[in-house]
Structures are given as C-alpha cells and as structure tokens.
Motif scaffolding. Structure first.
Motif, PDB file in Angstrom:
ATOM      1  N   VAL A  82      25.288  34.079  34.109  1.00 56.25           N
ATOM      2  CA  VAL A  82      26.616  33.596  33.726  1.00 56.25           C
ATOM      3  C   VAL A  82      26.516  32.237  33.037  1.00 56.25           C
ATOM      4  O   VAL A  82      27.250  31.955  32.082  1.00 56.25           O
ATOM      5  N   ALA A  83      25.600  31.400  33.502  1.00 55.30           N
ATOM      6  CA  ALA A  83      25.414  30.085  32.886  1.00 55.30           C
ATOM      7  C   ALA A  83      24.976  30.193  31.432  1.00 55.30           C
ATOM      8  O   ALA A  83      25.126  29.238  30.661  1.00 55.30           O
ATOM      9  N   GLN A  84      24.462  31.359  31.036  1.00 57.63           N
ATOM     10  CA  GLN A  84      23.980  31.575  29.673  1.00 57.63           C
ATOM     11  C   GLN A  84      24.919  32.475  28.863  1.00 57.63           C
ATOM     12  O   GLN A  84      24.508  33.039  27.853  1.00 57.63           O
ATOM     13  N   LEU A  85      26.165  32.581  29.275  1.00 57.68           N
ATOM     14  CA  LEU A  85      27.103  33.494  28.613  1.00 57.68           C
ATOM     15  C   LEU A  85      27.239  33.190  27.121  1.00 57.68           C
ATOM     16  O   LEU A  85      27.134  34.093  26.285  1.00 57.68           O
ATOM     17  N   CYS A 124      16.617  32.369  32.425  1.00 54.63           N
ATOM     18  CA  CYS A 124      17.039  33.706  32.869  1.00 54.63           C
ATOM     19  C   CYS A 124      16.682  33.903  34.344  1.00 54.63           C
ATOM     20  O   CYS A 124      16.013  33.073  34.961  1.00 54.63           O
ATOM     21  N   SER A 125      17.123  35.025  34.893  1.00 55.42           N
ATOM     22  CA  SER A 125      16.830  35.307  36.299  1.00 55.42           C
ATOM     23  C   SER A 125      15.647  36.244  36.470  1.00 55.42           C
ATOM     24  O   SER A 125      15.042  36.303  37.549  1.00 55.42           O
ATOM     25  N   ALA A 126      15.296  37.002  35.410  1.00 58.43           N
ATOM     26  CA  ALA A 126      14.173  37.942  35.504  1.00 58.43           C
ATOM     27  C   ALA A 126      13.609  38.209  34.119  1.00 58.43           C
ATOM     28  O   ALA A 126      14.322  38.090  33.110  1.00 58.43           O
ATOM     29  N   GLN A 172      26.907  31.056  39.155  1.00 59.56           N
ATOM     30  CA  GLN A 172      26.343  30.888  37.823  1.00 59.56           C
ATOM     31  C   GLN A 172      25.072  31.718  37.620  1.00 59.56           C
ATOM     32  O   GLN A 172      24.631  31.930  36.490  1.00 59.56           O
ATOM     33  N   TRP A 173      24.482  32.209  38.728  1.00 55.90           N
ATOM     34  CA  TRP A 173      23.274  33.032  38.646  1.00 55.90           C
ATOM     35  C   TRP A 173      23.600  34.512  38.428  1.00 55.90           C
ATOM     36  O   TRP A 173      22.690  35.309  38.166  1.00 55.90           O
TER      37      TRP A 173
END
Length: 204
Positions: A82-85, A124-126, A172-173
C-alpha cells in the motif's frame, strides 16, 4: 537508484514460494538486458505449480519489459505494498521506450542479489526470481509467460514461517489488488474456516 539489501529480507523455501502469490496481488515485473533495467506493473500473474514452483504472467507485446524478458530469459516478480500505491500505478502507465527516466520519475529504487544479474525493487514485501520456460505459442498468442521460480524472498516484518501476517502488521504493508481506472483494493482482514468440519470429497 540502487539501495542496500533490506536487512529484514529472508529466503523463502521453494516449496512455500507459491504462498507469496496465492492471494492474487498486483505485482511488479522487473527485468534486465545488456545493462538496461525496467519495471512494470501487472495484474494478471498467478501460481501455476508447486515443485518446482512455477508461475504465469501476462506481458503485453507493447511493453518494453517484455522485450527485456525475451532477450534475457529472466524476470523478477515482486509484491508491492500500500505504501507503494502511487509508484505501482505510475509503473503501469508509463513506458521506458518513450520516457527514459521512467524509473526515476516513478520513485523506483533497485537492489541486486548475489549471483543474480537481475534488478529487484526496494520496499516490496516479496520477490521471486524466475527463469522463463519457453512456450512460444502461449507467448505469441496469449502474451502469457511461464516462469520457474529459482529463488524467493520475503520481508520478515510481513511474511515469516511460510505465512503472511497482514492482520497484525501495519496496514501500509498490505498488498494491492487492481480493479480499473487507478482504483485498487488493499487486502482485507483474515477469516479462518472451521477445519474440524472439513471433509475431503472423493472427486477433490
């Protein structure tokens, strides 16, 4: 434009790599060829197989990233947050072929992993590093690329022990899920089925 490797990044066992995409997020596809890097957003990416893990992603013929993938035979799938929308939206609506400073203008930072000549998107997360499994018919007719996942990683602040922790981490994650016209949903709250009532059906 390059950053240090995230200290929270940890390898994900390949037999658990499918879980990084099983919830259907919008993804970022990155690739490199002859020193040229690019990143694009993609909504049509999904798990194909468990071991060896494989995934599919649709790369339109008009995209510059597809050219890099075709020449190099490699790409990275990453799960933005979400933080990178805004960054994710920009990467899906601008092309490196007409805007050479696309990545800088979109706020992309990249990093590299040892022994892999690939660009990874910071924040990113992954991340899943993939080798293209050539299927010319699918690629030409359907724009569909199959990738074998050779390595996978996740940020331990949101994914650990083979599971996402969206319900307990900062919102945000959460992963993004694109609908249309710049409209996204963030993944929702967790709901668990009653496993005690589950019964395997013979035709399952």
């Amino acid at each position: 434009m390059y950053s240090e490797i995230n200290p929270h990044l940890a390898a994900v066992p390949l037999d658990k790599a499918y879980r990084l995409l099983n919830h259907g997020p919008t993804v970022l596809v990155s690739a490199r060829h002859l020193g040229v890097d690019n990143v694009m957003s993609a909504s049509w990416a999904c798990v194909l197989d468990f071991l060896p893990p494989k995934l599919t992603v649709v790369l339109d013929k008009m995209t510059f990233t597809r050219q890099l993938v075709e020449h190099s035979g490699w790409f990275v799938i990453q799960v933005p947050t979400v933080a990178q929308l805004e960054m994710t939206h920009q990467l899906g609506h601008h092309s490196l072929s007409t805007e050479p400073d696309k990545l800088i203008r979109s706020g992309v930072q990249l990093f590299e992993m040892p022994d892999l000549d690939l660009p990874f998107v910071t924040g990113c997360s992954a991340w899943l590093a993939c080798r293209v499994l050539e299927e010319p018919g699918n690629q030409e007719k359907f724009d569909l690329y199959i990738g074998e996942v050779v390595a996978a990683w996740a940020d331990t602040r949101i994914f650990s022990d083979g599971h996402w922790h969206f319900e307990s981490a900062d919102p945000q994650w959460r992963s993004l899920h694109y609908i249309a016209g710049g409209h996204f949903y963030a993944i929702g709250d967790a709901k668990d089925a009653d496993q005690r009532s589950s019964r395997a059906h013979p035709s399952q």
